[in-house]
Design an enzyme around this catalytic site. Structure first.
Site, PDB file in Angstrom:
ATOM      1  N   LEU A  40      -5.361   9.537  37.705  1.00  0.00           N
ATOM      2  CA  LEU A  40      -4.803   8.840  38.871  1.00  0.00           C
ATOM      3  C   LEU A  40      -5.373   9.374  40.169  1.00  0.00           C
ATOM      4  CD1 LEU A  40      -1.148   7.884  39.602  1.00  0.00           C
ATOM      5  CD2 LEU A  40      -2.272   9.477  41.163  1.00  0.00           C
ATOM      6  N   ASN A  42      -4.721   9.184  44.359  1.00  0.00           N
ATOM      7  CA  ASN A  42      -3.913   8.641  45.460  1.00  0.00           C
ATOM      8  C   ASN A  42      -4.548   8.981  46.793  1.00  0.00           C
ATOM      9  OD1 ASN A  42      -2.382  11.033  44.294  1.00  0.00           O
ATOM     10  ND2 ASN A  42      -1.074  10.743  46.042  1.00  0.00           N
ATOM     11  N   ASP A  43      -3.923   9.733  47.656  1.00  0.00           N
ATOM     12  CA  ASP A  43      -4.405   9.818  49.044  1.00  0.00           C
ATOM     13  C   ASP A  43      -5.834  10.321  49.196  1.00  0.00           C
ATOM     14  OD1 ASP A  43      -1.662   9.631  49.018  1.00  0.00           O
ATOM     15  OD2 ASP A  43      -1.320  11.485  50.123  1.00  0.00           O
ATOM     16  N   GLN A  59      -6.548  13.097  46.324  1.00  0.00           N
ATOM     17  CA  GLN A  59      -5.474  13.515  45.428  1.00  0.00           C
ATOM     18  C   GLN A  59      -5.791  12.987  44.037  1.00  0.00           C
ATOM     19  OE1 GLN A  59      -2.065  15.176  46.226  1.00  0.00           O
ATOM     20  NE2 GLN A  59      -3.864  16.005  47.235  1.00  0.00           N
ATOM     21  N   TYR A 102      -1.417  19.434  47.323  1.00  0.00           N
ATOM     22  CA  TYR A 102      -1.096  18.145  47.930  1.00  0.00           C
ATOM     23  C   TYR A 102      -2.009  17.861  49.126  1.00  0.00           C
ATOM     24  CZ  TYR A 102       2.978  16.736  45.135  1.00  0.00           C
ATOM     25  OH  TYR A 102       3.802  16.283  44.144  1.00  0.00           O
ATOM     26  N   SER A 103      -1.742  16.736  49.788  1.00  0.00           N
ATOM     27  CA  SER A 103      -2.688  16.208  50.778  1.00  0.00           C
ATOM     28  C   SER A 103      -2.942  17.130  51.960  1.00  0.00           C
ATOM     29  CB  SER A 103      -2.187  14.859  51.289  1.00  0.00           C
ATOM     30  OG  SER A 103      -2.430  13.893  50.301  1.00  0.00           O
ATOM     31  N   ARG A 160       4.812  18.296  54.738  1.00  0.00           N
ATOM     32  CA  ARG A 160       3.490  18.361  54.097  1.00  0.00           C
ATOM     33  C   ARG A 160       2.420  17.553  54.820  1.00  0.00           C
ATOM     34  NH1 ARG A 160       6.991  15.877  50.325  1.00  0.00           N
ATOM     35  NH2 ARG A 160       6.901  13.614  50.396  1.00  0.00           N
ATOM     36  N   ASP A 161       1.226  17.604  54.259  1.00  0.00           N
ATOM     37  CA  ASP A 161       0.066  16.788  54.645  1.00  0.00           C
ATOM     38  C   ASP A 161      -0.516  17.146  56.016  1.00  0.00           C
ATOM     39  OD1 ASP A 161       0.914  15.541  52.318  1.00  0.00           O
ATOM     40  OD2 ASP A 161       1.879  13.869  53.360  1.00  0.00           O
ATOM     41  N   GLU A 219       5.054  10.551  55.787  1.00  0.00           N
ATOM     42  CA  GLU A 219       3.967  11.190  55.054  1.00  0.00           C
ATOM     43  C   GLU A 219       2.644  10.971  55.780  1.00  0.00           C
ATOM     44  OE1 GLU A 219       5.287  11.507  50.502  1.00  0.00           O
ATOM     45  OE2 GLU A 219       4.508   9.533  50.971  1.00  0.00           O
TER      46      GLU A 219
HETATM   47  C1  FRU Z   1       1.473  10.448  49.820  1.00  0.00           C
HETATM   48  C2  FRU Z   1       1.848  11.770  49.157  1.00  0.00           C
HETATM   49  C3  FRU Z   1       1.753  12.935  50.114  1.00  0.00           C
HETATM   50  C4  FRU Z   1       1.552  14.095  49.192  1.00  0.00           C
HETATM   51  C5  FRU Z   1       0.682  13.497  48.117  1.00  0.00           C
HETATM   52  C6  FRU Z   1       0.914  14.026  46.744  1.00  0.00           C
HETATM   53  O1  FRU Z   1       1.064   9.486  48.898  1.00  0.00           O
HETATM   54  O2  FRU Z   1       3.152  11.679  48.599  1.00  0.00           O
HETATM   55  O3  FRU Z   1       2.840  13.079  50.987  1.00  0.00           O
HETATM   56  O4  FRU Z   1       0.939  15.176  49.815  1.00  0.00           O
HETATM   57  O5  FRU Z   1       0.935  12.102  48.134  1.00  0.00           O
HETATM   58  O6  FRU Z   1      -0.021  13.524  45.851  1.00  0.00           O
END
Ligand code: FRU
Length: 483
Positions: A40, A42-43, A59, A102-103, A160-161, A219
């Site tokens: 998978l 994601n970000d 991610q 994480y991000s 986060r992020d 986020e």
């Molecule tokens: C956004 C998020 C971020 C986090 C990451 C985890 O999609 O939830 O806030 O850091 O994805 O994969």
């Protein structure tokens, strides 16, 4: 490198090898978008032009097509179109990131590449969050410095992020947060060395700010200067639908304003949805050497339908969007496809002054599922224009109601679902079609609809219908594979 790190990396590389054939045999595998090698995505993270190349991290959960303990995958490019896989950048090997790296973002200091990211820890449903630093001299191997910022007491562990930038020789960082009253916030920090951070304050949710109760968690905030203004792009969770707005599970949008760094006051206009389609979340931007502010996003969404994606049996899920150049037109953020996308153009067809009058119309040569279509100089006395794309998606412009709509048959339950936006006038469309995605740029990026689309394999046709007379210049180019 620790033993644990070595072990995790070996397992992730083995998973890629194990699934390579099945992943590559998926007819819905995209041709010019960034995808996970397996698992998978994601970000987008750490988007930066560094040492003569564009670098993009993401991610990544290598072991399953669902969320979980995230790694940072890494790709690089010289043209933002052709991407090469680089060695895995971060594996969640240390105590402070044991449930995911994480991000976060990337910056350059003294020639080296620095990553700031969130170390996620979950013990018996208790969450801990650490903002961490990693450093690389070659862009391939990263030395972890560990946590550089602990959770301030004002927020819950939904903190986060980090997105970092430099202004007047000082580092700034914005972090997505949740107050103890469960309100979403973006928080500003300052540092002189990337290691010691001071909290300056909340950028949003102040008394003078009407956006105080907009969602329970923000986020992936990204704050940057564009044409002398400060734009914040952010993905709030927990915003209820409002008329035709906010119908995705979570939202993504932007604020345009002016940031007074000294007094930590961000005065801004109202929140505007970034993309009008179905799958678009957690974008990140960079500024490149040409001075362009470029954004890329996750063409996905954390929602109840994720596990219904037809790519799951092929051991991968999700992708990123095309990178887009951001332009400020008044207070509106336009997203323009990159000039570089033209590199991919192959054979094409062109119809100048194409006309549609009521009936369904097909244009010879206008078929395929890896292509770019443009309609320019759209005009006429029509009330409605409908473009059916590969059978199960439709773009509609209702000129009377000034409404643009993207409809599709849901890949989760088959029912028709729609997203809309107000559109004063339709002048042009640029549609990027990939095997299982659509990105529709309206009026040179004034609005964009992004969506995954899973057409029946035999359905590669496009048709036009209207109420009344409409004319446009139609172009189609096949696009070459770059992924
Ligand atoms: C956004 C998020 C971020 C986090 C990451 C985890 O999609 O939830 O806030 O850091 O994805 O994969």
């Amino acid at each position: 490198m620790t033993e644990r790190e070595r072990e995790l990396l070996a397992q992730a590389y083995a998973e890629i090898e194990k699934n390579r054939d099945i992943v590559e045999n998926d007819p819905y595998r995209l041709h010019y978008h960034i995808m996970p090698p397996t698992g998978l995505i994601n970000d987008p993270n750490g988007f930066i032009e560094w040492n003569g190349k564009y670098h993009l991290f993401y991610q990544w959960q290598p072991f399953k097509t669902a969320h979980g303990t995230k790694f940072w995958g890494h790709v690089s490019s010289t043209d933002l179109v052709h991407w090469e896989h680089e060695p895995i950048a971060l594996a969640p090997s240390e105590w402070y990131e044991q449930d995911g790296c994480y991000s976060g973002s990337a910056v350059e200091q003294d020639g080296n590449l620095f990553l700031l990211y969130t170390g996620n820890v979950k013990e018996d449903d208790e969450r801990e969050t650490y903002q961490c630093l990693a450093e690389s001299a070659d862009g391939k191997t990263f030395k972890k410095h560990g946590p550089v910022l602990h959770l301030p007491e004002e927020y819950t562990a939904h903190f986060r992020d980090p997105k970092v930038w430099k202004k007047d020789d000082v580092w700034y960082m914005v972090i997505g947060a949740q107050t103890k009253k469960l309100e979403g916030r973006a928080v500003l920090f300052q540092s002189h060395d990337l290691k010691n951070w001071t909290r300056l304050g909340d950028l949003t949710g102040t008394n003078t700010d009407h956006i105080g109760e907009f969602g329970y968690m923000w986020e992936c905030p990204d704050l940057f200067e564009l044409d002398g203004r400060e734009v914040m792009v952010v993905s709030p969770q927990g915003v209820a639908p409002d008329g035709m707005l906010y119908h995705n599970e979570h939202q993504c949008g932007y604020l345009v304003g002016d940031l007074d760094y000294e007094n930590v006051k961000y005065r801004h206009e109202a929140f505007v949805e970034m993309d009008r389609g179905f799958e678009f979340y957690a974008p990140q931007t960079l500024v490149d050497k040409k001075g362009r502010r470029i954004m890329i996003a996750w063409m996905g969404m954390p929602d109840q339908y994720e596990q219904k994606h037809p790519t799951i049996p092929f051991k991968w899920i999700h992708s990123l969007t095309l990178p887009r150049e951001l332009k400020l037109v008044g207070n509106k953020l336009y997203q323009v496809p990159l000039e570089e996308m033209k590199i991919l153009r192959g054979d094409g067809v062109r119809y100048s002054g194409a006309e549609v009058v009521n009936e369904e119309k097909h244009f010879a040569g206008l078929d395929g599922d890896v292509m770019e279509i443009s309609l320019d100089h759209i005009h006429g006395t029509y009330e409605m224009l409908e473009i059916t794309l590969r059978g199960n998606a439709r773009f509609i412009y209702n000129k009377e109601k000034k409404l643009a709509t993207l409809e599709r048959a849901s890949f989760a339950h088959g029912q028709t679902e729609a997203r809309h936006c107000y559109l004063e006038k339709l002048d042009s469309l640029r549609i990027f079609v990939d095997t299982s995605s659509l990105e529709i740029f309206v009026n040179e990026g004034q609005e964009v609809f992004s969506a995954r689309q899973f057409p029946y394999p035999e359905n590669k046709g496009y048709s036009f219908a209207s109420k009344g007379y409409v004319s446009f210049d139609l172009n189609k180019w096949d696009l070459n594979k770059s992924a």
